[in-house]
Design a protein around this motif. Structure first.
Motif, PDB file in Angstrom:
ATOM      1  N   VAL A   4     112.251 -20.728 -53.595  1.00 48.04           N
ATOM      2  CA  VAL A   4     112.723 -19.454 -53.072  1.00 48.04           C
ATOM      3  C   VAL A   4     114.082 -19.689 -52.427  1.00 48.04           C
ATOM      4  O   VAL A   4     114.342 -20.764 -51.885  1.00 48.04           O
ATOM      5  N   VAL A   5     114.956 -18.693 -52.507  1.00 42.93           N
ATOM      6  CA  VAL A   5     116.251 -18.736 -51.842  1.00 42.93           C
ATOM      7  C   VAL A   5     116.215 -17.723 -50.712  1.00 42.93           C
ATOM      8  O   VAL A   5     115.818 -16.570 -50.920  1.00 42.93           O
ATOM      9  N   VAL A   6     116.600 -18.167 -49.520  1.00 47.37           N
ATOM     10  CA  VAL A   6     116.653 -17.281 -48.355  1.00 47.37           C
ATOM     11  C   VAL A   6     118.020 -17.404 -47.694  1.00 47.37           C
ATOM     12  O   VAL A   6     118.662 -18.449 -47.764  1.00 47.37           O
ATOM     13  N   GLU A  14     117.683 -23.044 -50.338  1.00 51.46           N
ATOM     14  CA  GLU A  14     116.671 -23.061 -51.392  1.00 51.46           C
ATOM     15  C   GLU A  14     115.537 -23.970 -50.938  1.00 51.46           C
ATOM     16  O   GLU A  14     115.756 -25.143 -50.634  1.00 51.46           O
ATOM     17  N   ILE A  15     114.343 -23.411 -50.897  1.00 51.64           N
ATOM     18  CA  ILE A  15     113.151 -24.129 -50.463  1.00 51.64           C
ATOM     19  C   ILE A  15     112.287 -24.344 -51.699  1.00 51.64           C
ATOM     20  O   ILE A  15     112.001 -23.392 -52.434  1.00 51.64           O
ATOM     21  N   THR A  16     111.872 -25.596 -51.921  1.00 50.39           N
ATOM     22  CA  THR A  16     111.071 -25.941 -53.089  1.00 50.39           C
ATOM     23  C   THR A  16     109.823 -26.690 -52.644  1.00 50.39           C
ATOM     24  O   THR A  16     109.892 -27.558 -51.768  1.00 50.39           O
ATOM     25  N   GLY A  17     108.704 -26.362 -53.251  1.00 53.03           N
ATOM     26  CA  GLY A  17     107.462 -27.055 -52.940  1.00 53.03           C
ATOM     27  C   GLY A  17     106.297 -26.476 -53.708  1.00 53.03           C
ATOM     28  O   GLY A  17     106.453 -25.560 -54.520  1.00 53.03           O
ATOM     29  N   ASP A  18     105.130 -27.029 -53.417  1.00 54.47           N
ATOM     30  CA  ASP A  18     103.891 -26.552 -54.037  1.00 54.47           C
ATOM     31  C   ASP A  18     102.744 -26.790 -53.069  1.00 54.47           C
ATOM     32  O   ASP A  18     102.977 -27.052 -51.884  1.00 54.47           O
ATOM     33  N   GLU A  19     101.529 -26.738 -53.562  1.00 53.40           N
ATOM     34  CA  GLU A  19     100.352 -26.902 -52.691  1.00 53.40           C
ATOM     35  C   GLU A  19     100.289 -28.287 -52.047  1.00 53.40           C
ATOM     36  O   GLU A  19      99.586 -28.486 -51.058  1.00 53.40           O
ATOM     37  N   PRO A  33     121.045 -14.624 -55.332  1.00 53.63           N
ATOM     38  CA  PRO A  33     120.117 -13.517 -55.096  1.00 53.63           C
ATOM     39  C   PRO A  33     118.882 -14.030 -54.355  1.00 53.63           C
ATOM     40  O   PRO A  33     118.416 -15.140 -54.604  1.00 53.63           O
ATOM     41  N   LEU A  34     118.407 -13.231 -53.420  1.00 57.02           N
ATOM     42  CA  LEU A  34     117.215 -13.609 -52.677  1.00 57.02           C
ATOM     43  C   LEU A  34     116.002 -13.367 -53.551  1.00 57.02           C
ATOM     44  O   LEU A  34     115.953 -12.422 -54.331  1.00 57.02           O
ATOM     45  N   ASP A  35     115.022 -14.235 -53.409  1.00 51.69           N
ATOM     46  CA  ASP A  35     113.839 -14.190 -54.256  1.00 51.69           C
ATOM     47  C   ASP A  35     112.651 -13.581 -53.527  1.00 51.69           C
ATOM     48  O   ASP A  35     112.626 -13.486 -52.307  1.00 51.69           O
ATOM     49  N   ILE A  36     111.663 -13.231 -54.300  1.00 52.16           N
ATOM     50  CA  ILE A  36     110.354 -12.905 -53.742  1.00 52.16           C
ATOM     51  C   ILE A  36     109.756 -14.232 -53.289  1.00 52.16           C
ATOM     52  O   ILE A  36     109.850 -15.247 -53.990  1.00 52.16           O
ATOM     53  N   ILE A  37     109.168 -14.249 -52.120  1.00 48.83           N
ATOM     54  CA  ILE A  37     108.667 -15.498 -51.547  1.00 48.83           C
ATOM     55  C   ILE A  37     107.300 -15.847 -52.135  1.00 48.83           C
ATOM     56  O   ILE A  37     106.339 -15.095 -51.942  1.00 48.83           O
ATOM     57  N   PRO A  38     107.195 -16.984 -52.844  1.00 49.16           N
ATOM     58  CA  PRO A  38     105.889 -17.412 -53.339  1.00 49.16           C
ATOM     59  C   PRO A  38     104.950 -17.691 -52.156  1.00 49.16           C
ATOM     60  O   PRO A  38     105.384 -18.190 -51.105  1.00 49.16           O
ATOM     61  N   GLU A  39     103.710 -17.386 -52.326  1.00 52.68           N
ATOM     62  CA  GLU A  39     102.728 -17.545 -51.248  1.00 52.68           C
ATOM     63  C   GLU A  39     102.739 -18.958 -50.666  1.00 52.68           C
ATOM     64  O   GLU A  39     102.669 -19.141 -49.455  1.00 52.68           O
ATOM     65  N   VAL A  40     102.875 -19.970 -51.501  1.00 52.15           N
ATOM     66  CA  VAL A  40     102.835 -21.364 -51.049  1.00 52.15           C
ATOM     67  C   VAL A  40     104.026 -21.713 -50.148  1.00 52.15           C
ATOM     68  O   VAL A  40     103.966 -22.682 -49.398  1.00 52.15           O
ATOM     69  N   GLU A  42     105.555 -19.259 -48.046  1.00 54.07           N
ATOM     70  CA  GLU A  42     105.682 -18.246 -46.994  1.00 54.07           C
ATOM     71  C   GLU A  42     105.786 -18.868 -45.604  1.00 54.07           C
ATOM     72  O   GLU A  42     106.608 -18.449 -44.789  1.00 54.07           O
ATOM     73  N   ASP A  43     104.953 -19.858 -45.318  1.00 57.29           N
ATOM     74  CA  ASP A  43     104.957 -20.473 -43.992  1.00 57.29           C
ATOM     75  C   ASP A  43     106.284 -21.178 -43.723  1.00 57.29           C
ATOM     76  O   ASP A  43     106.830 -21.091 -42.621  1.00 57.29           O
ATOM     77  N   ALA A  44     106.826 -21.855 -44.720  1.00 57.92           N
ATOM     78  CA  ALA A  44     108.110 -22.543 -44.547  1.00 57.92           C
ATOM     79  C   ALA A  44     109.225 -21.537 -44.264  1.00 57.92           C
ATOM     80  O   ALA A  44     110.047 -21.751 -43.367  1.00 57.92           O
ATOM     81  N   VAL A  45     109.255 -20.434 -44.998  1.00 55.32           N
ATOM     82  CA  VAL A  45     110.265 -19.396 -44.779  1.00 55.32           C
ATOM     83  C   VAL A  45     110.119 -18.823 -43.371  1.00 55.32           C
ATOM     84  O   VAL A  45     111.105 -18.666 -42.644  1.00 55.32           O
ATOM     85  N   HIS A  46     108.896 -18.548 -42.970  1.00 51.72           N
ATOM     86  CA  HIS A  46     108.638 -17.986 -41.639  1.00 51.72           C
ATOM     87  C   HIS A  46     109.081 -18.949 -40.531  1.00 51.72           C
ATOM     88  O   HIS A  46     109.743 -18.547 -39.572  1.00 51.72           O
ATOM     89  N   GLN A  47     108.737 -20.229 -40.669  1.00 54.99           N
ATOM     90  CA  GLN A  47     109.094 -21.202 -39.639  1.00 54.99           C
ATOM     91  C   GLN A  47     110.600 -21.425 -39.571  1.00 54.99           C
ATOM     92  O   GLN A  47     111.157 -21.576 -38.479  1.00 54.99           O
ATOM     93  N   LEU A  48     111.297 -21.441 -40.710  1.00 56.04           N
ATOM     94  CA  LEU A  48     112.758 -21.564 -40.691  1.00 56.04           C
ATOM     95  C   LEU A  48     113.388 -20.354 -40.003  1.00 56.04           C
ATOM     96  O   LEU A  48     114.329 -20.495 -39.211  1.00 56.04           O
TER      97      LEU A  48
END
Length: 156
Positions: A4-6, A14-19, A33-40, A42-48
């Motif tokens: 995801v790009v924020v 750009e944040i990259t990861g998985d489970e 362009p900003l992306d839809i945040i993948p569920e996996v 979401e926490d990283a985007v919120h904490q940043l």
């Protein structure tokens, strides 16, 4: 692998990861362009977001950076540097048990794939100079000022 790009105060991250955890966080000035945040992620985007708002001082995320065993040791050591504090490359080398490894420690620090979360910006030169930051010294300066316990107060 999800990404995801924020937008951040320092550019587009750009944040990259998985489970299994976060693999990388990188930043650039290139507008994306900003992306839809993948569920996996979401926490990283919120904490940043909380970090940039001045609410969060530590991160509670599962990390899964890819690197050599030595690089991973250096990155683990970076996680022990408290918010608002800095250490020199020499001090970091001492903490890792080999003062002669200062150049290797600096190189591993520069390869840190998890911008901000693994706080490589908190490592400075022995003389206090801001040296080396893959995201640019202007970002390192901003991050250290953001984390400074003695921010300039307004008089009015």
């Amino acid at each position: 692998m999800e990404s995801v790009v924020v937008h951040t105060p320092l550019g587009f991250a750009e944040i990259t990861g998985d489970e299994n955890g976060l693999v990388s966080i990188t930043v650039s000035d290139m507008e994306r362009p900003l992306d839809i945040i993948p569920e996996v992620l979401e926490d990283a985007v919120h904490q940043l977001k909380e970090y940039f708002e001045g609410i969060r001082k530590t991160f509670d995320l599962t990390l899964n950076p890819q690197g050599t065993d030595f690089q991973k040791r250096v990155w683990e050591a970076l996680l022990t540097i408290p918010f608002g504090k800095t250490v020199s490359y020499l001090e970091l080398s001492k903490r890792l048990g080999d003062v002669k490894a200062i150049r290797a420690v600096a190189a591993a620090n520069g390869k840190n794939p998890l911008w901000i979360v693994v706080p490589c910006h908190r490592v400075i030169g022995s003389n206090g100079d801001l040296v080396g930051y893959a995201g640019g010294l202007h970002r390192k300066k901003w991050l250290l000022e953001h984390e400074s316990p003695s921010k300039q107060q307004t008089l009015f």
